[in-house]
Design a protein around this motif. Structure first.
Motif, PDB file in Angstrom:
ATOM      1  N   PRO A 257       2.762   7.623  15.909  1.00 54.00           N
ATOM      2  CA  PRO A 257       3.103   9.054  15.825  1.00 54.00           C
ATOM      3  C   PRO A 257       4.455   9.333  15.221  1.00 54.00           C
ATOM      4  CG  PRO A 257       3.137   8.295  18.098  1.00 54.00           C
ATOM      5  CD  PRO A 257       2.541   7.195  17.300  1.00 54.00           C
ATOM      6  N   CYS A 258       5.378   8.359  15.288  1.00 57.65           N
ATOM      7  CA  CYS A 258       6.722   8.583  14.780  1.00 57.65           C
ATOM      8  C   CYS A 258       6.850   8.291  13.283  1.00 57.65           C
ATOM      9  CB  CYS A 258       7.706   7.712  15.563  1.00 57.65           C
ATOM     10  SG  CYS A 258       9.412   8.191  15.379  1.00 57.65           S
ATOM     11  N   LEU A 259       5.997   7.404  12.747  1.00 60.58           N
ATOM     12  CA  LEU A 259       6.170   6.946  11.367  1.00 60.58           C
ATOM     13  C   LEU A 259       5.080   7.399  10.412  1.00 60.58           C
ATOM     14  CD1 LEU A 259       7.293   3.233  12.004  1.00 60.58           C
ATOM     15  CD2 LEU A 259       8.718   5.288  11.848  1.00 60.58           C
ATOM     16  N   ARG A 260       3.896   7.783  10.907  1.00 56.79           N
ATOM     17  CA  ARG A 260       2.749   8.002  10.016  1.00 56.79           C
ATOM     18  C   ARG A 260       2.968   9.109   8.993  1.00 56.79           C
ATOM     19  NH1 ARG A 260      -0.304  10.098  14.968  1.00 56.79           N
ATOM     20  NH2 ARG A 260      -1.526   8.179  14.866  1.00 56.79           N
ATOM     21  N   HIS A 261       3.817  10.089   9.290  1.00 51.39           N
ATOM     22  CA  HIS A 261       4.045  11.186   8.351  1.00 51.39           C
ATOM     23  C   HIS A 261       5.244  10.932   7.444  1.00 51.39           C
ATOM     24  CE1 HIS A 261       6.405  11.795  11.962  1.00 51.39           C
ATOM     25  NE2 HIS A 261       7.186  12.668  11.337  1.00 51.39           N
ATOM     26  N   ARG A 262       5.919   9.789   7.613  1.00 50.42           N
ATOM     27  CA  ARG A 262       7.108   9.483   6.828  1.00 50.42           C
ATOM     28  C   ARG A 262       6.823   8.496   5.703  1.00 50.42           C
ATOM     29  NH1 ARG A 262      11.333  11.206  10.393  1.00 50.42           N
ATOM     30  NH2 ARG A 262      10.549  11.379  12.531  1.00 50.42           N
ATOM     31  N   VAL A 263       5.571   8.088   5.552  1.00 51.29           N
ATOM     32  CA  VAL A 263       5.197   7.131   4.518  1.00 51.29           C
ATOM     33  C   VAL A 263       4.201   7.785   3.566  1.00 51.29           C
ATOM     34  CG1 VAL A 263       5.631   5.102   5.958  1.00 51.29           C
ATOM     35  CG2 VAL A 263       3.373   6.174   5.978  1.00 51.29           C
ATOM     36  N   GLY A 264       4.092   7.219   2.364  1.00 44.05           N
ATOM     37  CA  GLY A 264       3.138   7.737   1.378  1.00 44.05           C
ATOM     38  C   GLY A 264       2.331   6.606   0.785  1.00 44.05           C
ATOM     39  N   LEU A 265       1.018   6.780   0.773  1.00 44.90           N
ATOM     40  CA  LEU A 265       0.131   5.767   0.204  1.00 44.90           C
ATOM     41  C   LEU A 265       0.179   5.805  -1.321  1.00 44.90           C
ATOM     42  CD1 LEU A 265      -3.071   6.106   2.418  1.00 44.90           C
ATOM     43  CD2 LEU A 265      -1.594   4.088   2.284  1.00 44.90           C
ATOM     44  N   ARG A 266       0.034   4.645  -1.944  1.00 44.08           N
ATOM     45  CA  ARG A 266      -0.119   4.588  -3.388  1.00 44.08           C
ATOM     46  C   ARG A 266      -1.483   5.163  -3.769  1.00 44.08           C
ATOM     47  NH1 ARG A 266       3.777   1.676  -5.823  1.00 44.08           N
ATOM     48  NH2 ARG A 266       4.987   0.221  -4.539  1.00 44.08           N
ATOM     49  N   PRO A 267      -1.603   5.775  -4.957  1.00 42.37           N
ATOM     50  CA  PRO A 267      -2.886   6.361  -5.371  1.00 42.37           C
ATOM     51  C   PRO A 267      -4.043   5.369  -5.312  1.00 42.37           C
ATOM     52  CG  PRO A 267      -1.144   7.058  -6.859  1.00 42.37           C
ATOM     53  CD  PRO A 267      -0.540   6.029  -5.951  1.00 42.37           C
ATOM     54  N   GLU A 268      -3.789   4.103  -5.723  1.00 41.02           N
ATOM     55  CA  GLU A 268      -4.873   3.130  -5.714  1.00 41.02           C
ATOM     56  C   GLU A 268      -5.318   2.801  -4.285  1.00 41.02           C
ATOM     57  OE1 GLU A 268      -0.987   0.960  -6.873  1.00 41.02           O
ATOM     58  OE2 GLU A 268      -1.981   2.891  -7.196  1.00 41.02           O
ATOM     59  N   ALA A 269      -4.377   2.852  -3.325  1.00 45.64           N
ATOM     60  CA  ALA A 269      -4.741   2.616  -1.929  1.00 45.64           C
ATOM     61  C   ALA A 269      -5.571   3.773  -1.393  1.00 45.64           C
ATOM     62  CB  ALA A 269      -3.484   2.422  -1.081  1.00 45.64           C
ATOM     63  N   GLN A 270      -5.217   4.991  -1.793  1.00 44.14           N
ATOM     64  CA  GLN A 270      -6.014   6.145  -1.383  1.00 44.14           C
ATOM     65  C   GLN A 270      -7.429   6.043  -1.936  1.00 44.14           C
ATOM     66  OE1 GLN A 270      -4.067   9.881  -2.258  1.00 44.14           O
ATOM     67  NE2 GLN A 270      -2.065   9.098  -1.677  1.00 44.14           N
ATOM     68  N   MET A 271      -7.555   5.619  -3.188  1.00 43.51           N
ATOM     69  CA  MET A 271      -8.887   5.491  -3.798  1.00 43.51           C
ATOM     70  C   MET A 271      -9.722   4.416  -3.099  1.00 43.51           C
ATOM     71  SD  MET A 271      -7.895   5.834  -7.839  1.00 43.51           S
ATOM     72  CE  MET A 271      -9.580   5.531  -8.345  1.00 43.51           C
ATOM     73  N   ASP A 272      -9.044   3.404  -2.546  1.00 41.83           N
ATOM     74  CA  ASP A 272      -9.754   2.351  -1.816  1.00 41.83           C
ATOM     75  C   ASP A 272     -10.071   2.743  -0.383  1.00 41.83           C
ATOM     76  OD1 ASP A 272      -9.729   0.729  -4.025  1.00 41.83           O
ATOM     77  OD2 ASP A 272      -7.937  -0.389  -3.425  1.00 41.83           O
ATOM     78  N   GLY A 273      -9.676   3.953   0.021  1.00 41.47           N
ATOM     79  CA  GLY A 273      -9.969   4.420   1.376  1.00 41.47           C
ATOM     80  C   GLY A 273      -9.061   3.851   2.446  1.00 41.47           C
TER      81      GLY A 273
ATOM     82  N   SER B 221       0.809  -1.221   0.000  1.00 46.13           N
ATOM     83  CA  SER B 221       0.000   0.000   0.000  1.00 46.13           C
ATOM     84  C   SER B 221       0.840   1.267   0.000  1.00 46.13           C
ATOM     85  CB  SER B 221      -0.940   0.009   1.211  1.00 46.13           C
ATOM     86  OG  SER B 221      -1.859  -1.051   1.156  1.00 46.13           O
ATOM     87  N   PHE B 222       2.137   1.149   0.299  1.00 46.79           N
ATOM     88  CA  PHE B 222       2.991   2.330   0.394  1.00 46.79           C
ATOM     89  C   PHE B 222       3.840   2.469  -0.866  1.00 46.79           C
ATOM     90  CE2 PHE B 222       3.175   2.035   5.316  1.00 46.79           C
ATOM     91  CZ  PHE B 222       1.989   2.738   5.397  1.00 46.79           C
ATOM     92  N   GLN B 223       3.886   3.693  -1.401  1.00 48.46           N
ATOM     93  CA  GLN B 223       4.837   3.986  -2.466  1.00 48.46           C
ATOM     94  C   GLN B 223       6.109   4.610  -1.904  1.00 48.46           C
ATOM     95  OE1 GLN B 223       3.246   6.826  -5.208  1.00 48.46           O
ATOM     96  NE2 GLN B 223       2.808   8.392  -3.659  1.00 48.46           N
ATOM     97  N   LEU B 224       6.049   5.036  -0.645  1.00 47.46           N
ATOM     98  CA  LEU B 224       7.200   5.613   0.036  1.00 47.46           C
ATOM     99  C   LEU B 224       7.274   5.023   1.432  1.00 47.46           C
ATOM    100  CD1 LEU B 224       9.494   7.787   0.195  1.00 47.46           C
ATOM    101  CD2 LEU B 224       7.765   9.337   1.169  1.00 47.46           C
ATOM    102  N   GLY B 225       8.407   4.373   1.740  1.00 48.95           N
ATOM    103  CA  GLY B 225       8.607   3.803   3.060  1.00 48.95           C
ATOM    104  C   GLY B 225       9.427   4.728   3.944  1.00 48.95           C
ATOM    105  N   VAL B 226       9.701   4.265   5.145  1.00 47.86           N
ATOM    106  CA  VAL B 226      10.422   5.062   6.135  1.00 47.86           C
ATOM    107  C   VAL B 226      11.923   4.969   5.885  1.00 47.86           C
ATOM    108  CG1 VAL B 226      10.850   5.387   8.602  1.00 47.86           C
ATOM    109  CG2 VAL B 226       8.571   4.705   7.809  1.00 47.86           C
ATOM    110  N   SER B 227      12.611   6.093   5.983  1.00 51.21           N
ATOM    111  CA  SER B 227      14.059   6.150   5.761  1.00 51.21           C
ATOM    112  C   SER B 227      14.799   5.822   7.064  1.00 51.21           C
ATOM    113  CB  SER B 227      14.459   7.549   5.295  1.00 51.21           C
ATOM    114  OG  SER B 227      14.312   8.478   6.371  1.00 51.21           O
ATOM    115  N   PRO B 228      16.122   5.667   7.003  1.00 52.66           N
ATOM    116  CA  PRO B 228      16.888   5.448   8.246  1.00 52.66           C
ATOM    117  C   PRO B 228      16.707   6.574   9.268  1.00 52.66           C
ATOM    118  CG  PRO B 228      18.226   4.844   6.356  1.00 52.66           C
ATOM    119  CD  PRO B 228      16.966   5.465   5.804  1.00 52.66           C
ATOM    120  N   ARG B 229      16.436   7.785   8.808  1.00 53.35           N
ATOM    121  CA  ARG B 229      16.174   8.856   9.771  1.00 53.35           C
ATOM    122  C   ARG B 229      14.951   8.525  10.626  1.00 53.35           C
ATOM    123  NH1 ARG B 229      15.430  13.933   6.840  1.00 53.35           N
ATOM    124  NH2 ARG B 229      17.589  14.514   7.211  1.00 53.35           N
ATOM    125  N   GLY B 230      13.953   7.895   9.995  1.00 59.50           N
ATOM    126  CA  GLY B 230      12.771   7.493  10.749  1.00 59.50           C
ATOM    127  C   GLY B 230      13.092   6.430  11.783  1.00 59.50           C
ATOM    128  N   ALA B 231      14.023   5.526  11.451  1.00 56.51           N
ATOM    129  CA  ALA B 231      14.424   4.495  12.411  1.00 56.51           C
ATOM    130  C   ALA B 231      15.099   5.116  13.629  1.00 56.51           C
ATOM    131  CB  ALA B 231      15.358   3.492  11.736  1.00 56.51           C
TER     132      ALA B 231
END
Length: 363
Positions: free
Chosen positions: A329-345, A289-299
């Motif tokens: 709270p630490c990871l939710r802003h560091r990831v990006g949903l794929r467009p199709e996942a957003q369309m599926d809610g 579902s993610f097109q962008l995962g968490v980077s080492p900075r997030g870890a």
């Protein structure tokens, strides 16, 4: 204590499906058994760490002005302990500004508020060179960023050029102008707010800037009993602009915060827990579902915030439950949903909850 996680019943991270998006959680996911006491509760005499007790007293003081946002107050304390920045997301009227002002007063810290608007310029935030007719020279006039807690109100309502003016301050803790770097006060954090429902005329923060926030905290509407208490206080003359009249006093300062930071840095993290943090972060990069995962900075952010949570909980070591409690709270802003996942809610927190349920927990 309460913690900001799902907007729904806390997901069973040991197994089972995540809670649906759009509901509200009352308890942290897999909250540590020795979580910090609720506002107003004191530790038994003789068992108190003065630095920890000072910060728990801060929560008590903030509670005199702000009702029903204990988890956000704790998140702000974690950010101060880690030297990180916070993105506060909530509809207007849930006491975001009041919370920051009350926290600053209880900690004897300076705070300044900047209303981010489409016509705000970078120099309005960082400061700029001003010509002095008496000396016939240019002098630097400090902007509101020279403070301990900068409240960047509605940060997504200003263009990227002005948003980017905070990047150096957030990362380097300094402002450069005319070839001179000027250090910011210590401590320094940015508490930025944004409205989660109104996006007309806004400029979403780019991923590079989002990644510089340690935590993204959702400030929900209060529960019915809390809202009754808010209205009752106002009916009895509570003035949110007069914190002294509300009884909010300074119970700690920068020296207590510095001592607390040193103790947080000494919290032990076992190799198995370090590996667990890395496994959780790496799982976000493989999630369909993610097109962008968490980077080492997030870890590293998850590591430092888990340490602060463990210390506030009264322990000198980090457990996997601490990692779970801070993961959303630490990871939710560091990831990006794929467009199709957003369309599926699909909701970001749902996917993160599934990841936490599937990654093996060290024993």
């Amino acid at each position: 204590m309460h913690w900001d996680g799902y907007t729904g019943a806390a997901p069973p991270y040991g197994g089972g499906a995540p809670a649906p998006a759009g509901q509200q959680a009352a308890v942290p996911p897999a909250a540590p058994a020795t979580a910090p006491r609720p506002v107003g509760e004191r530790a038994p005499a003789g068992s108190r760490d003065p630095a920890r007790q000072a910060l728990l007293d801060v929560r008590h003081e903030v509670g005199k002005a702000v009702v029903g946002q204990d988890s956000t107050v704790t998140g702000m304390l974690i950010a101060l302990l880690c030297g990180g920045h916070v993105l506060l997301e909530g509809v207007p009227g849930v006491a975001k500004t009041l919370l920051v002002r009350a926290l600053s007063k209880a900690l004897s810290l300076d705070t300044k508020r900047v209303q981010f608007t489409p016509d705000l310029m970078p120099g309005d935030v960082t400061g700029s060179l001003v010509y002095d007719s008496h000396s016939s020279e240019f002098t630097f006039r400090e902007g509101p960023v020279f403070t301990n807690i900068l409240l960047a109100d509605e940060i997504n309502r200003t263009p990227p050029k002005t948003q980017a003016s905070l990047l150096e301050a957030m990362e380097e803790r300094q402002v450069s102008a005319d070839g001179v770097s000027r250090p910011l006060p210590v401590p320094f954090i940015v508490a930025a707010t944004q409205n989660p429902v109104e996006y007309e005329g806004t400029y979403p923060l780019p991923e590079a800037q989002l990644d510089r926030f340690l935590l993204k905290l959702a400030m929900p509407l209060p529960a019915r009993d809390d809202e009754i208490e808010v209205v009752r206080r106002h009916s009895e003359g509570f003035d949110p602009r007069n914190l002294a009249a509300a009884g909010v006093t300074a119970v700690a300062g920068s020296s207590e915060l510095e001592r607390a930071r040193a103790k947080v840095a000494a919290v032990r993290v076992a190799p198995e827990v370090l590996a667990y943090i890395v496994d959780v972060v790496r799982a976000t990069r493989a999630a369909p579902s993610f097109q962008l995962g968490v980077s080492p900075r997030g870890a590293t952010a998850l590591l430092t915030s888990s340490r602060a949570w463990a210390w506030l909980s009264g322990r000198d070591f980090v457990t996997p439950d601490d990692v779970k409690a801070l993961a959303l709270p630490c990871l939710r802003h560091r990831v990006g949903l794929r467009p199709e996942a957003q369309m599926d809610g699909v909701h970001v927190d749902e996917v993160l909850g599934s990841i936490l349920a599937s990654v093996p927990v060290p024993r």
